[in-house]
Motif scaffolding. Sequence first.
Motif, PDB file in Angstrom:
ATOM      1  N   ARG A   1     -27.464  29.550   0.425  1.00 39.79           N
ATOM      2  CA  ARG A   1     -26.662  30.399  -0.437  1.00 39.79           C
ATOM      3  C   ARG A   1     -25.712  29.546  -1.267  1.00 39.79           C
ATOM      4  N   ASN A   2     -25.413  30.008  -2.469  1.00 38.60           N
ATOM      5  CA  ASN A   2     -24.386  29.345  -3.266  1.00 38.60           C
ATOM      6  C   ASN A   2     -23.619  30.420  -4.026  1.00 38.60           C
ATOM      7  N   SER A   3     -22.607  30.007  -4.740  1.00 36.14           N
ATOM      8  CA  SER A   3     -21.710  30.959  -5.382  1.00 36.14           C
ATOM      9  C   SER A   3     -22.273  31.528  -6.675  1.00 36.14           C
ATOM     10  N   THR A   4     -23.361  30.967  -7.185  1.00 32.14           N
ATOM     11  CA  THR A   4     -23.854  31.399  -8.490  1.00 32.14           C
ATOM     12  C   THR A   4     -25.116  32.238  -8.422  1.00 32.14           C
ATOM     13  N   ALA A   5     -25.870  32.160  -7.339  1.00 31.60           N
ATOM     14  CA  ALA A   5     -27.141  32.874  -7.305  1.00 31.60           C
ATOM     15  C   ALA A   5     -27.503  33.244  -5.879  1.00 31.60           C
ATOM     16  N   GLU A   6     -28.116  34.398  -5.749  1.00 34.67           N
ATOM     17  CA  GLU A   6     -28.642  34.810  -4.462  1.00 34.67           C
ATOM     18  C   GLU A   6     -29.974  34.110  -4.216  1.00 34.67           C
ATOM     19  N   PRO A   7     -30.316  33.821  -2.971  1.00 32.45           N
ATOM     20  CA  PRO A   7     -31.603  33.173  -2.694  1.00 32.45           C
ATOM     21  C   PRO A   7     -32.761  34.093  -3.022  1.00 32.45           C
ATOM     22  N   ALA A   8     -33.888  33.501  -3.315  1.00 32.83           N
ATOM     23  CA  ALA A   8     -35.087  34.286  -3.605  1.00 32.83           C
ATOM     24  C   ALA A   8     -35.528  35.033  -2.355  1.00 32.83           C
ATOM     25  N   PRO A   9     -36.174  36.192  -2.520  1.00 32.92           N
ATOM     26  CA  PRO A   9     -36.663  36.923  -1.350  1.00 32.92           C
ATOM     27  C   PRO A   9     -37.627  36.089  -0.525  1.00 32.92           C
ATOM     28  N   LEU A  10     -37.558  36.293   0.770  1.00 28.68           N
ATOM     29  CA  LEU A  10     -38.456  35.626   1.698  1.00 28.68           C
ATOM     30  C   LEU A  10     -39.701  36.478   1.900  1.00 28.68           C
ATOM     31  N   GLY A  11     -40.850  35.819   2.039  1.00 25.12           N
ATOM     32  CA  GLY A  11     -42.085  36.543   2.309  1.00 25.12           C
ATOM     33  C   GLY A  11     -42.228  36.828   3.791  1.00 25.12           C
TER      34      GLY A  11
ATOM     35  N   ARG B   1     -41.306  49.726   6.296  1.00 24.21           N
ATOM     36  CA  ARG B   1     -40.471  50.458   5.337  1.00 24.21           C
ATOM     37  C   ARG B   1     -39.182  49.709   5.024  1.00 24.21           C
ATOM     38  N   ASN B   2     -38.556  49.139   6.030  1.00 22.98           N
ATOM     39  CA  ASN B   2     -37.279  48.474   5.801  1.00 22.98           C
ATOM     40  C   ASN B   2     -37.433  47.105   5.152  1.00 22.98           C
ATOM     41  N   PHE B   3     -38.480  46.372   5.475  1.00 20.39           N
ATOM     42  CA  PHE B   3     -38.727  45.119   4.753  1.00 20.39           C
ATOM     43  C   PHE B   3     -39.027  45.401   3.279  1.00 20.39           C
ATOM     44  N   ARG B   4     -39.771  46.454   3.026  1.00 21.08           N
ATOM     45  CA  ARG B   4     -40.077  46.817   1.644  1.00 21.08           C
ATOM     46  C   ARG B   4     -38.825  47.190   0.868  1.00 21.08           C
ATOM     47  N   GLY B   5     -37.888  47.841   1.540  1.00 18.91           N
ATOM     48  CA  GLY B   5     -36.694  48.306   0.852  1.00 18.91           C
ATOM     49  C   GLY B   5     -35.580  47.298   0.761  1.00 18.91           C
ATOM     50  N   SER B   6     -35.762  46.115   1.352  1.00 20.09           N
ATOM     51  CA  SER B   6     -34.694  45.115   1.364  1.00 20.09           C
ATOM     52  C   SER B   6     -34.850  44.126   0.212  1.00 20.09           C
ATOM     53  N   PRO B   7     -33.772  43.879  -0.525  1.00 20.79           N
ATOM     54  CA  PRO B   7     -33.851  42.881  -1.601  1.00 20.79           C
ATOM     55  C   PRO B   7     -34.008  41.458  -1.070  1.00 20.79           C
ATOM     56  N   ALA B   8     -33.772  41.269   0.222  1.00 23.21           N
ATOM     57  CA  ALA B   8     -33.884  39.932   0.799  1.00 23.21           C
ATOM     58  C   ALA B   8     -35.316  39.573   1.181  1.00 23.21           C
ATOM     59  N   TRP B   9     -36.232  40.567   1.111  1.00 23.61           N
ATOM     60  CA  TRP B   9     -37.581  40.352   1.612  1.00 23.61           C
ATOM     61  C   TRP B   9     -38.639  40.801   0.616  1.00 23.61           C
ATOM     62  N   ASP B  10     -39.796  40.141   0.713  1.00 16.41           N
ATOM     63  CA  ASP B  10     -41.000  40.540  -0.006  1.00 16.41           C
ATOM     64  C   ASP B  10     -42.091  40.740   1.045  1.00 16.41           C
TER      65      ASP B  10
END
Length: 362
Positions: free
Chosen positions: A4-14, A29-38
């Motif tokens: 993590r850094n102050s300028t950008a969120e990390p890319a989603p994890l597969g 359903r929850n992995f699909r709905g999370s911006p942290a995951w693909d």
Amino acid sequence: MTTRNSTAEPAPLGVAVVGAGYWGPNLIRNFRGSPAWDLVAVCDLDTERASAVVGARSGVLVTDDLAEVLGRDDVHAVAIATPARSHRPIAEAALAAGKHVLVEKPLADSVAAGEAMVEAARAAGLVLMADHTFCYTPVVRKIRELVTTGQLGEILFVDSVRINLGLVQPDVDVFWDLAPHDLSVLDHILPDGLRPLGVSAQGADPIGAGKPCVGYLSLPLTGGALAHVHVNWLSPTKIRQMVIGGSERTLVWDDLNPQQRLSVFDRGVDLVQQTVDSADRRTASISYRLGDTWAPALPEREALAEMVAEFAAAIHEDRPPATDGAAGLRVLAVLEAAATSLRANGAQVQVAAPAPTLELIR
């Protein structure tokens, strides 16, 4: 490792979900709905069932070949939602392929299997997380806050009831099916985790199912407190309730009351004076406190959404998750001790501590 850094969120994890039966669709359903995951893939021996869960127009891979999933570079983590006996081989294969692992409760079907999984994750430098879902509910997080900040005072007792009609499981008894929920909550809220001085278990099979369908666990805790867990597949009434009594306040968690899941009672019993009379008998003077009752405001958030977000955060921040492998081992140790106690007709037995090299700092 993405950081993590102050300028950008990390890319989603597969992520790939292994198992599309009872619990798998909730994870999907929850992995699909999370911006942290693909959500990349779903693996199940019944591909028709998995395809129905994923949806006809989805681009998610559906396969019955675990090796195909583990060979994909775009799969960074695997979530396992299969019977407990299969958790260890799937988890070890995923860890060997360099994938982080999330496992539904219980972590494994034995302490030995769980220890092997924790050690494999440690050796590979990967995250192993137990899906102790209730620990991510707003109500349990509030209970943990009340306990850790001392607002309840010293914990005196815990009474937990988890009963309903069915489902009688084909491969595990009522303790292994229902008690992990309550044990994982205790592990999460108690300051030292779930480390009872012993376990005694009583179980009954009144319908002839070949396994306990009704069960009671008694767990003496340090400082003289006692935790009691009642689990039951045969009750026509569904109850999900936990009472935690403290020296200052007592709380009641009623999970089936969405209007007031948590109540805190400023009531209790105080030992005012204790003396020894001429016959060496102890007498006590008791005082009763009758104070206010209040209900903390709780946000409405889905626990599984919080859990998958914590899984991603632990990976990005290279740290143990809130419900790590060690937490899973502590729950397994109590379940195994309960089985030993059942064979000994309810005698209290000691809980085997996980191997010291596997203990993680809370």
